[in-house]
Design a protein around this motif. Structure first.
Motif, PDB file in Angstrom:
ATOM      1  N   THR A   1       0.843  -1.190   0.000  1.00 29.38           N
ATOM      2  CA  THR A   1       0.000   0.000   0.000  1.00 29.38           C
ATOM      3  C   THR A   1       0.878   1.240   0.000  1.00 29.38           C
ATOM      4  O   THR A   1       1.890   1.300   0.707  1.00 29.38           O
ATOM      5  CB  THR A   1      -0.906   0.028   1.240  1.00 29.38           C
ATOM      6  OG1 THR A   1      -0.092  -0.042   2.409  1.00 29.38           O
ATOM      7  CG2 THR A   1      -1.875  -1.129   1.233  1.00 29.38           C
ATOM      8  N   PRO A   2       0.514   2.227  -0.797  1.00 31.22           N
ATOM      9  CA  PRO A   2       1.309   3.439  -0.824  1.00 31.22           C
ATOM     10  C   PRO A   2       1.175   4.194   0.494  1.00 31.22           C
ATOM     11  O   PRO A   2       0.117   4.208   1.118  1.00 31.22           O
ATOM     12  CB  PRO A   2       0.712   4.244  -1.985  1.00 31.22           C
ATOM     13  CG  PRO A   2      -0.652   3.685  -2.173  1.00 31.22           C
ATOM     14  CD  PRO A   2      -0.605   2.267  -1.713  1.00 31.22           C
ATOM     15  N   VAL A   3       2.255   4.794   0.894  1.00 29.84           N
ATOM     16  CA  VAL A   3       2.253   5.554   2.140  1.00 29.84           C
ATOM     17  C   VAL A   3       1.615   6.907   1.873  1.00 29.84           C
ATOM     18  O   VAL A   3       1.940   7.586   0.895  1.00 29.84           O
ATOM     19  CB  VAL A   3       3.702   5.752   2.648  1.00 29.84           C
ATOM     20  CG1 VAL A   3       3.728   6.603   3.893  1.00 29.84           C
ATOM     21  CG2 VAL A   3       4.351   4.402   2.889  1.00 29.84           C
ATOM     22  N   ALA A   4       0.665   7.279   2.713  1.00 29.54           N
ATOM     23  CA  ALA A   4      -0.009   8.559   2.556  1.00 29.54           C
ATOM     24  C   ALA A   4       0.982   9.680   2.827  1.00 29.54           C
ATOM     25  O   ALA A   4       1.723   9.641   3.804  1.00 29.54           O
ATOM     26  CB  ALA A   4      -1.194   8.661   3.500  1.00 29.54           C
ATOM     27  N   GLU A   5       0.978  10.655   1.963  1.00 28.97           N
ATOM     28  CA  GLU A   5       1.890  11.777   2.126  1.00 28.97           C
ATOM     29  C   GLU A   5       1.346  12.723   3.187  1.00 28.97           C
ATOM     30  O   GLU A   5       0.190  13.141   3.137  1.00 28.97           O
ATOM     31  CB  GLU A   5       2.049  12.526   0.799  1.00 28.97           C
ATOM     32  CG  GLU A   5       3.118  13.585   0.858  1.00 28.97           C
ATOM     33  CD  GLU A   5       3.364  14.207  -0.496  1.00 28.97           C
ATOM     34  OE1 GLU A   5       3.540  15.420  -0.543  1.00 28.97           O
ATOM     35  OE2 GLU A   5       3.372  13.463  -1.487  1.00 28.97           O
TER      36      GLU A   5
END
Length: 104
Positions: free
Chosen positions: A35-39
């Motif tokens: 899962t992409p890390v939330a900026e």
């Protein structure tokens, strides 16, 4: 090497090749996508009455009046004598206040 025997082996006894093999087979078995890390947006803060003056480009006495007016209170955190101002929120509050009631 069999993955079952690798699962029973302590990590500190594994070679790098064995650890990577175990990791790759684990990812393939689950068919998972990382899962992409939330900026996290970068917050900008200024400190003190001088910080308020810097935000609004005004003098120290005017910055004092802005703080005392209460129009940017939501952007100000004060602990004792230390004043911390969330720059983006202060500018947004000032903008909203200007449109609804006139000048700051």
């Amino acid at each position: 090497m069999e993955t079952k025997s690798l699962l029973e082996k302590p990590v500190w006894q594994m070679t790098g090749k064995e650890l990577l093999l175990l990791q790759n087979t684990s990812l393939q078995a689950k068919d998972c996508v990382p899962t992409p890390v939330a900026e996290i947006p970068n917050k900008r803060y200024e400190y003190g009455i001088g910080g308020i003056a810097k935000i609004f480009g005004c003098s120290i006495p005017t910055a004092n009046r802005i703080k005392k007016s209460g129009k940017i209170n939501a952007a100000i955190t004060q602990i004792g004598r230390k004043i911390i101002v969330d720059v983006d929120l202060a500018l947004q509050l000032a903008k909203n206040n200007r449109h609804s009631k006139g000048n700051i």
